[in-house]
Design an enzyme around this catalytic site. Structure first.
Site, mmCIF file in Angstrom:
data_model
loop_
_atom_site.group_PDB
_atom_site.id
_atom_site.type_symbol
_atom_site.label_atom_id
_atom_site.label_comp_id
_atom_site.label_asym_id
_atom_site.label_seq_id
_atom_site.Cartn_x
_atom_site.Cartn_y
_atom_site.Cartn_z
ATOM 1 N N ILE A 22 45.676 38.018 41.872
ATOM 2 C CA ILE A 22 46.057 39.305 42.468
ATOM 3 C C ILE A 22 46.828 39.118 43.773
ATOM 4 C CG2 ILE A 22 44.204 40.602 41.371
ATOM 5 C CD1 ILE A 22 42.576 40.372 43.905
ATOM 6 N N GLY A 23 47.257 37.877 44.042
ATOM 7 C CA GLY A 23 48.141 37.657 45.183
ATOM 8 C C GLY A 23 47.499 37.075 46.417
ATOM 9 N N GLY A 24 46.332 36.444 46.289
ATOM 10 C CA GLY A 24 45.654 35.877 47.455
ATOM 11 C C GLY A 24 46.483 34.862 48.204
ATOM 12 N N ILE A 65 51.779 28.349 31.009
ATOM 13 C CA ILE A 65 52.495 27.421 31.877
ATOM 14 C C ILE A 65 52.472 25.984 31.340
ATOM 15 C CG2 ILE A 65 52.134 28.824 33.931
ATOM 16 C CD1 ILE A 65 49.968 26.961 34.805
ATOM 17 N N SER A 84 46.056 27.462 42.358
ATOM 18 C CA SER A 84 44.642 27.842 42.396
ATOM 19 C C SER A 84 44.136 27.883 40.959
ATOM 20 C CB SER A 84 44.485 29.211 43.078
ATOM 21 O OG SER A 84 43.131 29.533 43.253
ATOM 22 N N CYS A 87 38.490 27.779 37.933
ATOM 23 C CA CYS A 87 37.359 27.029 38.500
ATOM 24 C C CYS A 87 36.226 26.847 37.507
ATOM 25 C CB CYS A 87 36.847 27.734 39.746
ATOM 26 S SG CYS A 87 36.202 29.408 39.427
ATOM 27 N N SER A 372 39.546 35.555 43.327
ATOM 28 C CA SER A 372 40.543 35.395 44.375
ATOM 29 C C SER A 372 40.002 34.529 45.510
ATOM 30 C CB SER A 372 41.002 36.768 44.877
ATOM 31 O OG SER A 372 42.198 36.654 45.601
#
Length: 390
Positions: A22-24, A65, A84, A87, A372
């Site tokens: 979301i753009g962190g 990707i 990122s 995880c 995020s």
């Protein structure tokens, strides 16, 4: 592999943002005041991309990707890659399959492309959960970085160390490709548990710290802002206990997000804004011993991700404080509620103009925020990474 794209003086850094969520990362680089152009972002989650596009006006690349080629990456002319990756292969609640987890393969594929690019990045930034640093994926990452001429500095840091009342330690790897170097190369190839190099404190006798205890970080509480500064509405010691009779266990999931949504939609005329975030009494009775409770003067813990589990999902806020000194209130009397998505965004140090599109459900908001990162932590790291030695 040839030289990376040179950066002309005064030219913004050209940056690729992998697993953009979301753009962190983008908010962090803005907070760091790094002069940068986000050339492209990549994420396979369509809801995350909806949020990213809503806030930045650009929709990330949504393909796999793993299918990217070195030639395609060269076309972006990027100086830096921010990553990122998922995880789940390394979390305690996951299967801990490490590099054998399919979700780790795209990250390793991207790293392997470095040696095949004509113009490799000058810098890399990697963020993940604590535990990644002992993983097989980490070992493979470091081997690739050494082979491709990078020097690294690694950190495990928590928002607590930056004045935010939120205990969420994360792993970070900063990498620069030679002949570029860090402001202080003394800490190259080391794992640090302190942010002091990022703040310009380079006393080598105290830099490398290996105290991994939560107690060490929680000693920083006195220097943190109070939690109430991050809330949408302040709590009150005289506030009456909130009612939550419209909840029932048959209609709630693990932590009740579906019930919160349905009940809020059907009771808009009779509940206040925060009523929809009250913890159902049935869940308190069943899971109270597993819940992390805090008042407005404490610190939040965990990922504040309420949509899946009871245990390990972060703190709940007690909105009703004891009226008499020494009085011990039961959990039912404390007016427990979840942090709102806006409050979680505040604890992530996201700007006030961050918003979710209307079609993103409450459950999805919590999930996306849980995945995020803390801009308060990442911004100093990025500022340090992008600063050239004087």
């Amino acid at each position: 592999m040839e030289e990376g794209f040179c950066k002309r003086e005064g030219e913004p850094w050209r940056v690729l943002e992998f697993y953009s969520g979301i753009g962190g990362m983008r908010y962090s680089i803005m907070r760091a005041r790094v002069s940068a152009t986000m050339v492209e972002a990549f994420d396979i989650n369509d809801k995350a991309n909806d949020v990213y596009e809503f806030n930045f006006g650009h929709r990330p690349y949504q393909g796999n990707i793993e299918n990217l080629t070195a030639a395609e990456l060269d076309k972006f002319g990027a100086h830096a890659w921010l990553l990122s990756p998922p995880c789940q292969p390394y979390t305690r609640q996951g299967l801990q399959k490490d590099s054998s987890d399919a979700r780790a393969s795209s990250f390793l594929k991207i790293l392997e492309l470095i040696s095949h690019t004509l113009h490799p990045p000058l810098m890399l930034f990697v963020e993940n959960v604590v535990g990644f640093e002992t993983s097989d994926t980490h070992k493979q990452m470091m081997e690739i970085l050494v082979k491709t001429g990078f020097v690294t500095q690694e950190y495990i840091l928590s928002p607590l160390q930056f004045g935010v009342p939120y205990s969420r330690p994360r792993y970070f790897c900063l990498a620069k490709r030679r002949p570029s170097s860090f402001q202080d190369p003394h800490f190259n190839n080391q794992l640090l548990w302190t942010p002091r190099p990022l703040l310009g404190h380079y006393d080598s006798t105290t830099m490398v710290e290996h105290d991994q205890s939560n107690a060490k970080w929680e000693n920083l509480i006195q220097s943190c802002e109070p939690v109430e500064n991050f809330l949408e509405l302040k709590t009150s010691s005289n506030q009456s206990e909130m009612e939550s009779d419209f909840f029932d266990e048959s209609s709630v999931s693990a932590l009740g997000c579906e019930a919160l949504e349905k009940k809020a939609e059907g009771n808009e005329s009779c509940i206040s804004f925060l009523d929809q975030y009250i913890v159902p009494l049935s869940l308190i009775e069943r899971w109270g011993s597993a819940m992390g409770i805090l008042t407005s003067c404490c610190i939040a813990n965990g990922i504040l991700d309420y949509y899946r589990y009871v245990k390990g999902t972060g703190s709940l806020l007690a909105t009703v404080q004891p009226e008499r000194k020494g009085k011990v209130s039961s959990l039912k009397e404390q007016g427990l509620r979840y942090f709102t998505p806006r409050e979680v965004a505040n604890l992530h140090s996201f700007p006030e103009d961050f918003h979710f599109p209307q079609h993103i459900s409450l459950r999805q908001q919590y999930a996306l925020l849980g995945n995020s990162l803390s801009a308060a932590v990442v911004a100093p790291l990025l500022r340090y990474l992008f600063t050239e030695p004087s």
